[in-house]
Design a protein around this motif. Structure first.
Motif, PDB file in Angstrom:
ATOM      1  N   ASN A   1       0.832  -1.198   0.000  1.00  0.00           N
ATOM      2  CA  ASN A   1       0.000   0.000   0.000  1.00  0.00           C
ATOM      3  C   ASN A   1       0.871   1.254   0.000  1.00  0.00           C
ATOM      4  O   ASN A   1       2.082   1.190   0.168  1.00  0.00           O
ATOM      5  N   LYS A   2       0.235   2.411  -0.156  1.00  0.00           N
ATOM      6  CA  LYS A   2       0.964   3.680  -0.274  1.00  0.00           C
ATOM      7  C   LYS A   2       1.787   3.982   0.974  1.00  0.00           C
ATOM      8  O   LYS A   2       2.913   4.457   0.873  1.00  0.00           O
ATOM      9  N   ASN A   3       1.238   3.704   2.150  1.00  0.00           N
ATOM     10  CA  ASN A   3       1.973   3.998   3.377  1.00  0.00           C
ATOM     11  C   ASN A   3       3.246   3.185   3.493  1.00  0.00           C
ATOM     12  O   ASN A   3       4.294   3.709   3.880  1.00  0.00           O
TER      13      ASN A   3
ATOM     14  N   ILE B   1      -5.212   2.004   8.814  1.00  0.00           N
ATOM     15  CA  ILE B   1      -6.133   3.082   8.447  1.00  0.00           C
ATOM     16  C   ILE B   1      -7.194   3.247   9.523  1.00  0.00           C
ATOM     17  O   ILE B   1      -7.683   2.283  10.094  1.00  0.00           O
TER      18      ILE B   1
ATOM     19  N   THR C   1      -9.844  10.683  -0.206  1.00  0.00           N
ATOM     20  CA  THR C   1      -9.622   9.309   0.212  1.00  0.00           C
ATOM     21  C   THR C   1      -8.527   9.278   1.268  1.00  0.00           C
ATOM     22  O   THR C   1      -7.434   9.791   1.042  1.00  0.00           O
ATOM     23  N   ASN C   2      -8.826   8.699   2.398  1.00  0.00           N
ATOM     24  CA  ASN C   2      -7.861   8.565   3.478  1.00  0.00           C
ATOM     25  C   ASN C   2      -7.028   7.306   3.239  1.00  0.00           C
ATOM     26  O   ASN C   2      -7.564   6.218   3.102  1.00  0.00           O
ATOM     27  N   HIS C   3      -5.727   7.457   3.196  1.00  0.00           N
ATOM     28  CA  HIS C   3      -4.832   6.315   3.020  1.00  0.00           C
ATOM     29  C   HIS C   3      -4.099   5.963   4.309  1.00  0.00           C
ATOM     30  O   HIS C   3      -3.170   5.175   4.296  1.00  0.00           O
TER      31      HIS C   3
ATOM     32  N   GLN D   1      -5.686  11.411  -0.503  1.00  0.00           N
ATOM     33  CA  GLN D   1      -5.777  11.600  -1.947  1.00  0.00           C
ATOM     34  C   GLN D   1      -7.026  12.414  -2.200  1.00  0.00           C
ATOM     35  O   GLN D   1      -8.099  12.083  -1.727  1.00  0.00           O
TER      36      GLN D   1
END
Length: 78
Positions: free
Chosen positions: A13-15, A34, A57-59, A76
């Motif tokens: 994932n992005k994190n 999250i 959007t919360n990542h 995002q």
């Protein structure tokens, strides 16, 4: 697939991707699940202005150790 390619795909994932990038430059970072931090509970943008996005959007968040920054939230907009 070629014989030299792995059959297993590990999604990131992005994190986790951001944490790996930060570790390469010497910053100790940890990806948090999250919706577990208080910073994620607030509204990000107002929908009363024309140039503000209505969807965000919360990542999740990243915890930074050894810096003056406690938590970085990844969002995002669009």
């Amino acid at each position: 697939m070629h014989d030299s390619e792995s059959d297993t795909f590990h999604p990131v994932n992005k994190n986790e991707e951001f944490c790996e990038s930060l570790k390469k430059i010497g910053i100790d970072a940890k990806a948090n699940p999250i919706d577990t931090d208080e910073a994620e509970k607030e509204n990000y943008y107002s929908k009363h202005y024309t140039h503000t996005p209505s969807m965000v959007t919360n990542h999740g968040t990243i915890t930074l150790k050894g810096t003056n920054i406690d938590v970085v939230q990844i969002i995002q907009k669009g």
